[in-house]
Design an enzyme around this catalytic site. Structure first.
Site, PDB file in Angstrom:
ATOM      1  N   VAL A  56      91.237  29.945 -41.790  1.00  0.00           N
ATOM      2  CA  VAL A  56      91.436  31.297 -42.313  1.00  0.00           C
ATOM      3  C   VAL A  56      91.138  31.258 -43.819  1.00  0.00           C
ATOM      4  O   VAL A  56      91.355  30.242 -44.474  1.00  0.00           O
ATOM      5  CB  VAL A  56      92.898  31.742 -42.057  1.00  0.00           C
ATOM      6  CG1 VAL A  56      93.267  32.955 -42.892  1.00  0.00           C
ATOM      7  CG2 VAL A  56      93.114  32.038 -40.582  1.00  0.00           C
ATOM      8  N   THR A  82      88.926  26.013 -37.178  1.00  0.00           N
ATOM      9  CA  THR A  82      88.255  26.961 -38.077  1.00  0.00           C
ATOM     10  C   THR A  82      89.304  27.575 -38.995  1.00  0.00           C
ATOM     11  O   THR A  82      90.343  28.035 -38.525  1.00  0.00           O
ATOM     12  CB  THR A  82      87.528  28.053 -37.264  1.00  0.00           C
ATOM     13  OG1 THR A  82      86.525  27.430 -36.457  1.00  0.00           O
ATOM     14  CG2 THR A  82      86.867  29.071 -38.168  1.00  0.00           C
ATOM     15  N   ILE A  84      93.228  27.463 -35.173  1.00  0.00           N
ATOM     16  CA  ILE A  84      93.102  28.252 -36.397  1.00  0.00           C
ATOM     17  C   ILE A  84      93.811  27.496 -37.519  1.00  0.00           C
ATOM     18  O   ILE A  84      95.004  27.220 -37.439  1.00  0.00           O
ATOM     19  CB  ILE A  84      93.734  29.656 -36.213  1.00  0.00           C
ATOM     20  CG1 ILE A  84      92.994  30.445 -35.118  1.00  0.00           C
ATOM     21  CG2 ILE A  84      93.728  30.419 -37.541  1.00  0.00           C
ATOM     22  CD1 ILE A  84      91.546  30.780 -35.415  1.00  0.00           C
ATOM     23  N   LYS A  85      93.034  27.176 -38.561  1.00  0.00           N
ATOM     24  CA  LYS A  85      93.595  26.401 -39.671  1.00  0.00           C
ATOM     25  C   LYS A  85      94.195  27.334 -40.718  1.00  0.00           C
ATOM     26  O   LYS A  85      93.543  28.268 -41.178  1.00  0.00           O
ATOM     27  CB  LYS A  85      92.502  25.560 -40.331  1.00  0.00           C
ATOM     28  CG  LYS A  85      92.403  24.165 -39.789  1.00  0.00           C
ATOM     29  CD  LYS A  85      91.279  23.411 -40.447  1.00  0.00           C
ATOM     30  CE  LYS A  85      91.779  22.449 -41.480  1.00  0.00           C
ATOM     31  NZ  LYS A  85      90.672  21.623 -42.004  1.00  0.00           N
ATOM     32  N   ILE A  86      95.425  27.021 -41.081  1.00  0.00           N
ATOM     33  CA  ILE A  86      96.170  27.843 -42.043  1.00  0.00           C
ATOM     34  C   ILE A  86      96.873  26.896 -43.016  1.00  0.00           C
ATOM     35  O   ILE A  86      97.427  25.876 -42.596  1.00  0.00           O
ATOM     36  CB  ILE A  86      97.225  28.711 -41.308  1.00  0.00           C
ATOM     37  CG1 ILE A  86      96.543  29.668 -40.309  1.00  0.00           C
ATOM     38  CG2 ILE A  86      98.090  29.491 -42.285  1.00  0.00           C
ATOM     39  CD1 ILE A  86      97.512  30.378 -39.357  1.00  0.00           C
TER      40      ILE A  86
END
Length: 334
Positions: free
Chosen positions: A101, A99, A135-137
């Site tokens: 950011v 998912t 967490i995708k950044i």
């Protein structure tokens, strides 16, 4: 009976579905799934997912309280929608969902940290542990620094919009769980830059970039996993058979499934270990210098952040329009 390409790929690589389309995920039964702002925006416009959008908006309106403005309600719903899709996806897959950011925070370490912790808190409130969420950044210097802190807190990260070895090394040194080096977007850039219509898969600049990153990681024993992403054709995927993971769109998963052919393993840790590769360390100055010298990575990172930002703005507009309609329906029913 000969196996199809998808079956063979699964023997050497973890296959991930790159989509927010829950029905497509049910069909292909991947281990993991990845979403991004563009994919969530696309899914939110599909009639079969209208219920998820409406439910998220109505809950956000309730939680925002009586005096909340439309903008406040939309902002709250917007933050929750990606998690709502993630929760649905986690009911189907055995592994992890990625998912993202808000891409507008890509150059702000502190804001990225706040948003990432909030996403994890939302998953936790729904009974989902940290081991099932990435967490995708974006792989900016600031994003990588945020990921380094999050990993120390036990929050696992997937560093995306990664186009160059300098980004990959910085991620590995920061101890991130996984990177998503892009293949097709690199090919797009080179085709435009050189005026060439096509490249054979073995010479595809995106394939060569991911191969180089994979070999570097395996040569020097980094734990960070390599998940090739953004594919334009089957050849790019088959040339990267053996990568730790590959995240693939439903249309290409279908093509893999319907193609019966031999699939030799191309990426191999043992082969990588025997290569002669120079080890380099990346600090802010060397990252900036290497990034500035890499026209493709500079262009594509900037373009990727702008593209995801546009998708986020489209999603906010979609949510605002839908909220007006929902409020109208509530008034009409009284």
């Amino acid at each position: 009976m000969s196996k199809n390409l998808l079956e063979q790929l699964r023997e050497v690589t973890v296959v991930v579905a790159d989509t927010g389309d829950i029905q497509a995920i049910e069909k292909f039964k991947p281990q993991d799934a990845t979403t991004n702002p563009s994919l969530i925006t696309a899914a939110a416009q599909m009639p079969e997912y209208q219920g998820i959008v409406d439910q998220t908006l109505l809950q956000a309106k309730k939680d925002a309280g009586d005096g909340a403005t439309q903008a406040q309600i939309v902002s709250l719903a917007f933050d929750r929608l990606a998690v709502a899709f993630g929760l649905k996806i986690l009911q189907i897959i055995p592994g992890r969902v990625s998912t993202e950011v808000d891409a507008r925070l890509s150059y702000d370490t502190e804001a990225t940290l706040t948003k990432a912790r909030d996403l994890i808190a939302q998953y936790k409130a729904a009974g989902i542990g940290r081991d099932r969420v990435l967490i995708k950044i974006a792989s900016t210097w600031e994003g990588i620094r945020a990921a380094e802190i999050l990993e120390k807190e036990g929050i696992h990260c997937n560093l995306t919009l990664l186009f160059g070895l300098h980004q990959a090394i910085a991620c590995a040194e920061a101890g991130v769980t996984l990177i998503s080096p892009f293949v097709g977007r690199i090919l797009d850039w080179y085709k435009k830059d050189t005026g060439r219509d096509s490249y054979p898969a073995t010479e595809d600049p995106g394939v060569l970039s991911v191969t180089k990153i994979y070999n570097y990681y395996k040569k020097f024993g980094y734990k960070t996993e390599v998940m090739g992403a953004s594919f334009r054709n089957l050849g790019e995927i088959t040339e990267l058979a053996g990568s730790d993971l590959l995240t693939i769109s439903p249309s290409l998963l279908a093509e893999l499934q319907s193609t019966v052919a031999e699939l030799p393993r191309k990426l191999d840790p043992a082969k990588a270990a025997s290569l002669s590769i120079e080890k380099i360390s990346i600090d802010k100055a060397s990252y900036d210098k290497m990034h500035a010298a890499d026209r493709m990575a500079t262009d594509k990172l900037d373009e990727g952040i702008k593209g995801f930002t546009k998708a986020l703005e489209d999603l906010e507009k979609l949510l605002a329009d839908r909220l007006v309609r929902l409020e109208g329906e509530v008034v009409a029913s009284h």
